[in-house]
Design a protein around this motif. Structure first.
Motif, PDB file in Angstrom:
ATOM      1  N   ASP A  37      30.435 -13.243   6.004  1.00  0.00           N
ATOM      2  CA  ASP A  37      30.231 -11.837   6.345  1.00  0.00           C
ATOM      3  C   ASP A  37      31.535 -11.051   6.275  1.00  0.00           C
ATOM      4  O   ASP A  37      31.553  -9.897   5.872  1.00  0.00           O
ATOM      5  N   SER A  48      25.975   3.738   3.931  1.00  0.00           N
ATOM      6  CA  SER A  48      24.811   4.093   3.115  1.00  0.00           C
ATOM      7  C   SER A  48      24.912   5.442   2.429  1.00  0.00           C
ATOM      8  O   SER A  48      24.077   5.768   1.597  1.00  0.00           O
ATOM      9  N   PRO A  65      19.399   0.999   2.890  1.00  0.00           N
ATOM     10  CA  PRO A  65      20.300  -0.146   3.009  1.00  0.00           C
ATOM     11  C   PRO A  65      21.610   0.099   2.268  1.00  0.00           C
ATOM     12  O   PRO A  65      21.625   0.702   1.196  1.00  0.00           O
ATOM     13  N   GLU A  69      24.585  -4.634   2.980  1.00  0.00           N
ATOM     14  CA  GLU A  69      23.326  -5.189   3.485  1.00  0.00           C
ATOM     15  C   GLU A  69      22.559  -5.896   2.373  1.00  0.00           C
ATOM     16  O   GLU A  69      21.956  -6.953   2.604  1.00  0.00           O
ATOM     17  N   ARG A  72      24.313  -9.221   1.730  1.00  0.00           N
ATOM     18  CA  ARG A  72      23.973 -10.161   2.820  1.00  0.00           C
ATOM     19  C   ARG A  72      22.556 -10.699   2.659  1.00  0.00           C
ATOM     20  O   ARG A  72      22.304 -11.886   2.867  1.00  0.00           O
ATOM     21  N   GLN A  73      21.616  -9.827   2.283  1.00  0.00           N
ATOM     22  CA  GLN A  73      20.233 -10.262   2.058  1.00  0.00           C
ATOM     23  C   GLN A  73      20.177 -11.256   0.902  1.00  0.00           C
ATOM     24  O   GLN A  73      19.487 -12.272   0.982  1.00  0.00           O
TER      25      GLN A  73
END
Length: 98
Positions: A37, A48, A65, A69, A72-73
């Motif tokens: 992370d 965003s 998002p 993000e 990370r997804q």
């Protein structure tokens, strides 16, 4: 808290794509998520905005998002690199004002 963006232009999508294969390998080898992370936070855009809310609508939240993000997804769901590249390209298109 973030109050503004730097005036410099950095290809954060390019950095994210360059790092993504190594991040996937590190995750597969058991590297602590917090460390992964940290790399995502340092390379991918975590804010965003600015965006075109007509094309990039905030579904399920107050903002669409962020690039971070999405990275990370992708790591959490073990996306192939080409899927992340396509997702970041589509996001970039939606964020454009014209």
């Amino acid at each position: 808290m973030r109050f503004g963006l730097a005036m410099e232009s950095v290809d954060r999508a390019g950095m994210s794509m360059a790092l993504y294969p190594a991040l996937r390998e590190l995750k597969a080898s058991g590297t602590v998520d917090r460390l992964l992370d940290n790399v995502v936070s340092a390379s991918a855009e975590g804010y965003s905005f600015p965006t075109n809310l007509d094309r990039d609508q905030p579904i399920g939240g107050l903002a669409p998002p962020s690039q971070a993000e999405l990275v990370r997804q992708a790591l959490a769901e073990n996306w192939p690199a080409d899927r992340l590249q396509q997702t970041l390209t589509e996001q970039d298109h939606r964020r454009r004002t014209s």
